[in-house]
Design an enzyme around this catalytic site. Structure first.
Site, PDB file in Angstrom:
ATOM      1  N   TYR A  26       0.805  -1.372   0.076  1.00 27.59           N
ATOM      2  CA  TYR A  26      -0.029   0.066   0.109  1.00 27.59           C
ATOM      3  C   TYR A  26       0.973   1.217  -0.132  1.00 27.59           C
ATOM      4  CZ  TYR A  26      -4.394  -2.300   0.688  1.00 27.59           C
ATOM      5  OH  TYR A  26      -5.591  -3.055   0.468  1.00 27.59           O
ATOM      6  N   LYS A  58       2.191 -14.767   4.214  1.00 26.35           N
ATOM      7  CA  LYS A  58       2.889 -15.796   2.804  1.00 26.35           C
ATOM      8  C   LYS A  58       4.136 -15.869   3.079  1.00 26.35           C
ATOM      9  CE  LYS A  58       1.031 -17.715   0.112  1.00 26.35           C
ATOM     10  NZ  LYS A  58       0.805 -19.163   0.112  1.00 26.35           N
ATOM     11  N   ASP A  75      -3.401 -18.373   3.258  1.00 26.09           N
ATOM     12  CA  ASP A  75      -4.325 -19.228   2.338  1.00 26.09           C
ATOM     13  C   ASP A  75      -5.073 -20.247   3.355  1.00 26.09           C
ATOM     14  OD1 ASP A  75      -1.803 -20.584   2.678  1.00 26.09           O
ATOM     15  OD2 ASP A  75      -1.662 -21.133   0.492  1.00 26.09           O
ATOM     16  N   ASP A  80      -6.675  -6.702   4.936  1.00 26.81           N
ATOM     17  CA  ASP A  80      -7.763  -6.478   4.314  1.00 26.81           C
ATOM     18  C   ASP A  80      -8.356  -7.363   3.651  1.00 26.81           C
ATOM     19  OD1 ASP A  80      -9.296  -4.342   2.738  1.00 26.81           O
ATOM     20  OD2 ASP A  80      -8.168  -5.129   0.824  1.00 26.81           O
ATOM     21  N   ASP A  92     -12.603  -8.891   5.293  1.00 21.75           N
ATOM     22  CA  ASP A  92     -13.909  -9.131   4.707  1.00 21.75           C
ATOM     23  C   ASP A  92     -14.450 -10.371   4.952  1.00 21.75           C
ATOM     24  OD1 ASP A  92     -13.579  -6.484   3.682  1.00 21.75           O
ATOM     25  OD2 ASP A  92     -14.338  -6.963   1.650  1.00 21.75           O
TER      26      ASP A  92
HETATM   27  C1  IPM Z   1     -10.647  -0.852   2.980  1.00 21.26           C
HETATM   28  C2  IPM Z   1     -10.645  -0.739   1.383  1.00 21.26           C
HETATM   29  C3  IPM Z   1      -9.465  -0.161   0.922  1.00 21.26           C
HETATM   30  C4  IPM Z   1      -8.175  -0.843   1.493  1.00 21.26           C
HETATM   31  C5  IPM Z   1      -9.414   0.485  -0.402  1.00 21.26           C
HETATM   32  C6  IPM Z   1     -10.642   1.243  -0.854  1.00 21.26           C
HETATM   33  C7  IPM Z   1      -8.165   1.040  -1.001  1.00 21.26           C
HETATM   34  O1  IPM Z   1     -10.648  -1.958   0.844  1.00 21.26           O
HETATM   35  O2  IPM Z   1     -10.603   0.052   3.773  1.00 21.26           O
HETATM   36  O3  IPM Z   1     -10.515  -1.939   3.593  1.00 21.26           O
HETATM   37  O4  IPM Z   1      -7.641  -1.705   0.712  1.00 21.26           O
HETATM   38  O5  IPM Z   1      -7.647  -0.553   2.412  1.00 21.26           O
HETATM   39 MN    MN Z   2     -11.159  -3.783   2.226  1.00 19.27          MN
END
Ligand code: IPM
Ligand code: MN
Ligand code: NAD
Length: 361
Positions: free
Chosen positions: A134, A184, A217, A241, A245
């Site tokens: 990032y 990883k 993974d 990240d 999710d």
């Molecule tokens: C998050 C989002 C961001 C990230 C994107 C929008 C760049 O997915 O806040 O989790 O990858 O950090």
């Molecule tokens: Mn995200």
């Protein structure tokens, strides 16, 4: 007075932050604290109007006049480069050095879990928020040709690994005492190997914590097959990240997932994990709960009795609404954003009045 910089941003960001502010008002009235938001006009609309993403004057006001930020989401189909999200969202994480990204998930109602049975799920992803791929180091060669070359550099520094892991160990101590570093290191021995070196050194300071490493993974698989094994999950910016999710999906999805991005002692930014959801923006059906729970995290971090009570009352009100099926369509309900928000405010109005005893009394 709790002062909060408000950055609603794009798409459903504006809808869910407005809901979170309504809930903060109700909580303030009920639990006896005062708060004030300062609105920042940042995002796609302003970018399209003026070309500004995060001008210096706005950044300085955020940095110098505020310690708390409540943010919605950034991303708009009219800005395919995503430049405003990069400059504002990633920019604030970098420039305010918000190195801890805390993303807790807890299963509020077994019906929301896509897994069989009724697993108990209560985990927190602690994502490093300033490094990895990032950092924006890299470039392209021969762009837009058949021989295009693209490079994105992954960065890990020992101080960043150490400070994040220490924060995660301290959190594990306040939770169930289990920490899993996901990486990883088999494929990326340099950057992710450094995380393992850092863990090997720091775990000695926390003999009471059960610390382990998993390849990311395998971790993704085990989060689905054995979710109860996980308590604190640590990952670099990219791994964290993705796994956050996945964690959110186990308990009902992004509409329920709050987060904080912290530089402890300096700045804290609270935001739902979800994005601007252009597919449902403007329809009045965005789930406001992730933003509302992010506001509860803000109150929980304040440290006063009134805000601590307000934070737990908001969490309880969200849980009750979820269990009663009083939700937006993403959770299977048929209510709109405003109705869910009104229900949560009504629950706060009716919450038992516990006397406010200052912490020093
Ligand atoms: C998050 C989002 C961001 C990230 C994107 C929008 C760049 O997915 O806040 O989790 O990858 O950090
Ligand atoms: Mn995200
Ligand atoms: P997203 O999180 O916006 O949406 C993914 C899916 O989840 C969509 O179907 C959406 O409708 C649904 N969803 C998300 N939040 C919801 C909510 N509160 N209530 C009901 N449904 C909800 O992810 P995406 O579609 O990949 O990204 C859209 C834009 O948002 C992109 O520009 C992306 O870069 C950006 N984004 C921003 C952030 C952020 O600001 N922190 C985070 C993720 C994505």
């Amino acid at each position: 007075m709790i002062r909060v910089a408000l950055l609603p941003g794009d798409g459903i960001g504006t809808e869910v932050i407005s809901a979170a502010c309504t809930v903060l008002d109700a909580a303030a009235a009920r639990f006896g604290f005062s708060w004030q938001g300062e609105h920042f006009d940042l995002g796609a609309e302003r970018y399209l109007r003026t070309g500004d993403t995060l001008p210096d004057a706005d950044f300085r006001r955020l940095r110098d006049d505020h310690t708390r930020i409540l943010l919605g989401a950034f991303g708009d189909p009219r800005v395919p480069s995503n430049i405003q999200a990069k400059d504002i969202l990633l920019g604030l994480r970098q420039r305010l050095d918000l190195y801890v990204n805390l993303r807790p998930v807890r299963l509020l109602d077994p019906r929301l879990c896509p897994l069989r049975g009724t697993p108990s799920i209560d985990m927190a992803v602690v994502r490093e928020n300033t490094e990895s791929v990032y950092v924006g180091i890299g470039g392209s060669l021969r762009p837009d040709t058949a021989d295009e070359v693209a490079q994105s550099v992954m960065i890990a520094t020992r101080p960043a690994c150490d400070r994040l892991l220490r924060h995660a160990f301290e959190l594990a101590r306040r939770r169930r005492g289990v920490l899993t570093l996901c990486d990883k290191a088999n494929a990326i021995p340099e950057a992710h190997g450094l995380w393992r070196k850092s863990l090997a050194a720091i775990r000695n300071e926390y003999p009471d914590i059960q610390a382990r490493t998993l390849y990311a993974d395998v971790a993704a698989m085990r989060m689905v097959t054995h979710p109860h094994e996980f308590d604190v999950i640590v990952g670099d910016n990219l791994i964290g990240d993705i796994l956050s999710d996945l964690a959110a999906a186990l308990v009902g999805g992004l509409g329920l997932a709050p987060s904080s991005s912290l530089h402890p002692g300096r700045h804290a930014l609270y935001e739902p994990v979800h994005g601007s959801a252009p597919d449902i923006a403007g329809k009045g059906i965005a789930n406001p709960m992730a933003a509302i729970l992010s506001a509860a995290m803000l109150l929980g971090d304040e440290g006063s009795a009134a805000t601590a009570q307000a934070a737990s009352a908001i969490e309880q009100a969200v849980e009750d609404a979820v269990r009663a099926g009083a939700t937006t369509p993403d959770l299977g309900g048929s209510l709109g954003t405003a109705e869910v928000t009104a229900r949560i405010c009504a629950a706060l109005d009716a919450a038992p009045a516990t006397p406010w005893v200052p912490a020093h009394a």
